[in-house]
Design an enzyme around this catalytic site. Structure first.
Site, PDB file in Angstrom:
ATOM      1  N   CYS A  23       0.836  -1.195   0.000  1.00  0.00           N
ATOM      2  CA  CYS A  23       0.000   0.000   0.000  1.00  0.00           C
ATOM      3  C   CYS A  23       0.872   1.247   0.000  1.00  0.00           C
ATOM      4  O   CYS A  23       2.103   1.177   0.061  1.00  0.00           O
ATOM      5  CB  CYS A  23      -0.950   0.012   1.199  1.00  0.00           C
ATOM      6  SG  CYS A  23      -0.095   0.159   2.783  1.00  0.00           S
ATOM      7  N   CYS A  26       3.448   1.698   2.764  1.00  0.00           N
ATOM      8  CA  CYS A  26       4.718   0.973   2.563  1.00  0.00           C
ATOM      9  C   CYS A  26       5.678   1.819   1.735  1.00  0.00           C
ATOM     10  O   CYS A  26       6.857   1.987   2.092  1.00  0.00           O
ATOM     11  CB  CYS A  26       4.469  -0.356   1.839  1.00  0.00           C
ATOM     12  SG  CYS A  26       3.326  -1.474   2.675  1.00  0.00           S
ATOM     13  N   ASP A 422       6.623  26.686 -34.765  1.00  0.00           N
ATOM     14  CA  ASP A 422       7.688  27.023 -35.691  1.00  0.00           C
ATOM     15  C   ASP A 422       7.173  26.657 -37.091  1.00  0.00           C
ATOM     16  O   ASP A 422       6.225  25.880 -37.220  1.00  0.00           O
ATOM     17  CB  ASP A 422       8.942  26.219 -35.338  1.00  0.00           C
ATOM     18  CG  ASP A 422      10.017  26.336 -36.387  1.00  0.00           C
ATOM     19  OD1 ASP A 422      10.380  27.482 -36.720  1.00  0.00           O
ATOM     20  OD2 ASP A 422      10.477  25.301 -36.893  1.00  0.00           O
ATOM     21  N   ASP A 623      11.190  21.903 -34.012  1.00  0.00           N
ATOM     22  CA  ASP A 623      11.978  20.718 -34.341  1.00  0.00           C
ATOM     23  C   ASP A 623      13.472  20.975 -34.459  1.00  0.00           C
ATOM     24  O   ASP A 623      14.254  20.036 -34.575  1.00  0.00           O
ATOM     25  CB  ASP A 623      11.488  20.099 -35.659  1.00  0.00           C
ATOM     26  CG  ASP A 623      11.894  20.928 -36.874  1.00  0.00           C
ATOM     27  OD1 ASP A 623      11.922  22.173 -36.758  1.00  0.00           O
ATOM     28  OD2 ASP A 623      12.183  20.334 -37.924  1.00  0.00           O
ATOM     29  N   ASP A 627      15.024  26.122 -32.016  1.00  0.00           N
ATOM     30  CA  ASP A 627      13.774  26.120 -31.248  1.00  0.00           C
ATOM     31  C   ASP A 627      13.980  25.714 -29.793  1.00  0.00           C
ATOM     32  O   ASP A 627      13.072  25.879 -28.968  1.00  0.00           O
ATOM     33  CB  ASP A 627      12.759  25.157 -31.883  1.00  0.00           C
ATOM     34  CG  ASP A 627      12.367  25.568 -33.289  1.00  0.00           C
ATOM     35  OD1 ASP A 627      12.180  26.771 -33.515  1.00  0.00           O
ATOM     36  OD2 ASP A 627      12.270  24.678 -34.155  1.00  0.00           O
TER      37      ASP A 627
END
Length: 737
Positions: A23, A26, A422, A623, A627
């Site tokens: 749980c 723990c 972009d 990309d 950027d």
């Protein structure tokens, strides 16, 4: 011993497999113990993946970490990589045995509404219940005792105390004088609760395995052997023996073992499991291929560009693993609650027993009500609420080519109001072609020769277009020296005795070159949506040598991508370093009215910050290297995997096949995953807030409490698994040739 230090990676992290957690309490106790160790900077324990990540200053030996885990009552081993554990399957035999032993005890209660009166002899009930309690239920005593020794509590302790109280009360009733009356026994309560909890844990383990299925599926994509051609001979070798530069032979129907470039052959490649692209893609010599993809009908010879941890598939798996191992910020609230949850439940159970007893109820009634409180108050649901949704969401996103880097992205993405794009390589194909080349004072062939020589080896789309044209015309390039990139403007270099500059109008203005008669033609080309670059000589004299205009086609899904975002009332902005005419033409074609053109790379991040200061929640989509600052500055950075590694490292989300239609899909799955986390936490908290008072008020018996406890964990995981049915809305696959 220092043998485990090999597991400490470059980020000075140690990855542990943890056994025995049941749980959230723990996980919290282990995390607290690890964080106390000198030199540990941060420890994060994940209940759903049964693992821990410990980041340190490099001075902490892994054996110390293992000892700390063992001291809290659990088992730990070091993993030599960061891979997410596939939770161990639970043995179903104890579940079946406990059900078979408990059914005779429960049968009288089930048959009573139908008018059938029956009761097993008390000593037979004792025998059946004892087997369930102390043989099949031994795991609860072991784990509960370890927690008690560590000065804490967990779910096992609650179950052990609750069922022991019901069992002990029944033994007391059975062995006490009854003046001829049949004793009131509760053996069925203790046995049924243990059976239900065991069943719940077994189902829970199965469900947790489903949440990490995306990782398992991706790991299975990596071939273990490759057929390598060395000299005139082909040989099969282990994938770990393949080196960059090797020629790998891929037969029809086989998985490609490495990332590489096709040296010979043509075929259709199925990259669906790697990039989310469902249509096979036509590939030929010179095209890139990804490890893990399936070759179609052709025989391919692939030049190896990346192996092992550097392949796209390995990076993809690593991104998902990092996201699933990490802890969402909202989880910290759960951790705080879990820390005091079990002690609070024990206190409430004690108060329930005392309250009923002091109000005049019989001792057995008071005990049974207290047992109901102990049994129903399970912190499992709290511990599983966040990681289960996180794993399911990131897993299904990955299946569609969307990689979510960390949980923080999920908590930010649902607030996005503005998406900045972009242009080149993001909304356009990034495959520029030469539209026009106009020389000034030299012939066209000389213009192309100088421009191509200056850009030899460059990966820029415009450079590739120039080199492609020069190659088609069989123009020989010249040796070039001292080539220097001029960010946002172009590049400089020396060809023979000529000091050259190739770039945009800003570079020409800085150089002081008169554009002369070509200015008007350049303006009309830009208004038509083309990008114009200039070639000038800086020395021995300063003069213009010519102009080149480049076109770039829009991606087929660019328009529907923008349309989807606008339908979601998300503002779209086009931000580019290209000339205003080119950017405006793209903006008009896509329906983007807010455009910013001729922006230097360093200024892209400034525009992102400007929008954030105006109370916009910004996502940036790009990309390229230029950027990266803007991707990092945005609330959520979204990178195209078809771009540069630097862009992907700066972004929180990566789109594996660079399709802009996936931008809205990425925001959608991030929102849905975060919504599931909040739903799970709401139900987990609400369940305990409602169920504990009902149990304390004698409105739930222990059997119903046990069933409710098991159901709470399963409902949380089941709700998370609903994410696996998600598909990107309106997704349009592009067929690339």
């Amino acid at each position: 011993m220092k043998t485990h230090n090999s597991s400490q990676l470059a980020d000075r992290s140690v990855y542990l497999s943890i056994e025995g957690m049941t749980c959230a309490s723990c996980a919290g106790r282990i995390e607290k113990a690890l964080n106390k160790i000198p030199g540990v900077q941060e420890a994060s324990v994940n209940l759903a993946t049964e693992s821990a990540v410990v980041r340190s200053d490099g001075s902490v030996d892994a054996d110390i970490l293992i000892s700390a885990v063992v001291a809290t009552g659990y088992r730990a081993t070091v993993k030599l990589d960061r891979s997410v554990n596939n939770p161990r399957p639970q043995d179903g035999l104890p579940v079946i045995m406990s059900a078979l032993l408990s059914l005779p005890l429960l049968a009288p209660m089930l048959l009573e509404p139908f008018g059938t009166q029956m009761a097993l002899p008390g000593w037979l009930q004792l025998g059946l219940a004892t087997l369930v309690q102390f043989v099949l239920g031994a795991r609860f005593y072991r784990a509960g005792w370890k927690a008690l020794k560590a000065g804490a509590g967990n779910m096992d302790l609650l179950v052990a105390l609750g069922t022991s109280a019901a069992y002990g009360l029944s033994v007391y009733q059975l062995t006490s004088p009854t003046d001829g009356m049949a004793p009131h026994l509760y053996f069925e309560a203790s046995a049924v609760v243990i059976s239900l909890v065991l069943t719940g844990k077994w189902l829970e383990a199965w469900a947790k395995r489903q949440t990490v299925s995306a990782i398992t599926a991706l790991q299975a994509l990596q071939p273990q052997v490759a057929r390598v051609k060395r000299g005139a001979r082909e040989q099969e070798i282990g994938i770990e023996q393949v080196s960059v530069g090797d020629l790998v032979v891929v037969r029809p129907g086989e998985r490609i073992a490495v990332d590489g470039t096709i040296a010979d052959g043509r075929s259709h490649i199925d990259e669906s499991m790697v990039t989310g692209e469902s249509m096979p893609i036509a590939k030929q010599a010179g095209d890139k291929v990804t490890g893990g993809a399936i070759n179609g009908e052709g025989l391919l010879l692939v030049h190896t560009d990346a192996v092992g941890a550097e392949t796209s598939l390995a990076k993809m798996i690593r991104l998902i693993e990092n996201a699933q191992l990490a802890k969402a910020p909202i989880q910290h609230l759960v951790d705080k609650v879990s820390a005091w949850f079990v002690p609070l439940v024990l206190t409430i159970a004690l108060m329930t027993w005392l309250g009923w007893w002091l109000q005049g109820a019989s001792m057995e009634t008071a005990i049974i009500n207290a047992v109901s409180v102990l049994v129903i108050a399970c912190p499992c649901a709290l511990g599983l609420a966040t990681p289960a949704a996180l794993m399911a969401g990131t897993g299904i996103a990955a299946r569609h080519g969307i990689l979510i880097k960390n949980p923080e992205v999920l908590e930010t993405a649902h607030r996005i109001t503005t998406v900045i794009f972009d242009k080149t390589g993001t909304l356009t194909q990034g495959k520029a072609y030469l539209v026009e080349a106009l020389p000034l004072g030299i012939d066209r062939e000389r213009l192309l020769q100088l421009a191509a020589s200056l850009q030899t080896g460059s990966e820029h789309p415009l450079a590739k277009a120039v080199l492609k044209t020069a190659n088609e015309l069989q123009i020989q390039t010249l040796p070039v020296a001292t080539v220097t990139a001029l960010p946002g403007r172009g590049l400089s270099g020396r060809v023979g005795s000529l000091e050259l500059r190739f770039g945009n109008s800003r570079l020409m203005s800085e150089l002081g070159v008169d554009l002369g008669a070509l200015a008007e033609r350049a303006r009309s080309l830009e208004l038509a949506g083309n990008t114009v670059s200039w070639l000038a000589m800086a020395a021995p004299q300063k003069r213009l040598l010519g102009m080149m205009a480049f076109g770039d086609r829009l991606k087929s899904t660019a328009y529907p991508a923008i349309k989807q975002l606008q339908e979601l009332n998300i503002q779209t902005v086009l931000l580019s370093g290209d000339n205003r005419g080119s950017v405006k033409a793209v903006g008009q074609a896509l329906g983007i009215s807010d455009i910013v053109a001729e922006v230097l790379p360093a200024d892209k991040a400034y525009h992102v910050e400007l929008l954030k200061q105006q109370n916009h929640h910004v996502a940036m989509v790009g990309d390229g290297i230029n950027d990266a600052p803007a991707l990092a500055a945005a609330d959520v950075g979204i990178a195209m995997a078809t771009g540069t590694d630097i862009a992907m490292q700066s972004a929180g989300i990566t789109l594996m096949h660079g399709d802009p239609i996936l931008v809205s899909a990425a925001l959608d799955i991030a929102r849905r995953t975060y919504r599931k986390i909040r739903q799970n936490l709401f139900w987990a908290f609400s369940y305990n807030l409602a169920a504990i008072p009902l149990a304390a008020l004698c409105l739930l018996n222990p059997q119903l409490a046990g069933a409710a406890m098991a159901f709470s964990s399963l409902s949380v995981i089941g709700n998370a698994l609903l994410l696996r049915t998600w598909k990107p809305a309106g997704f349009v696959q592009s067929v690339r040739h």
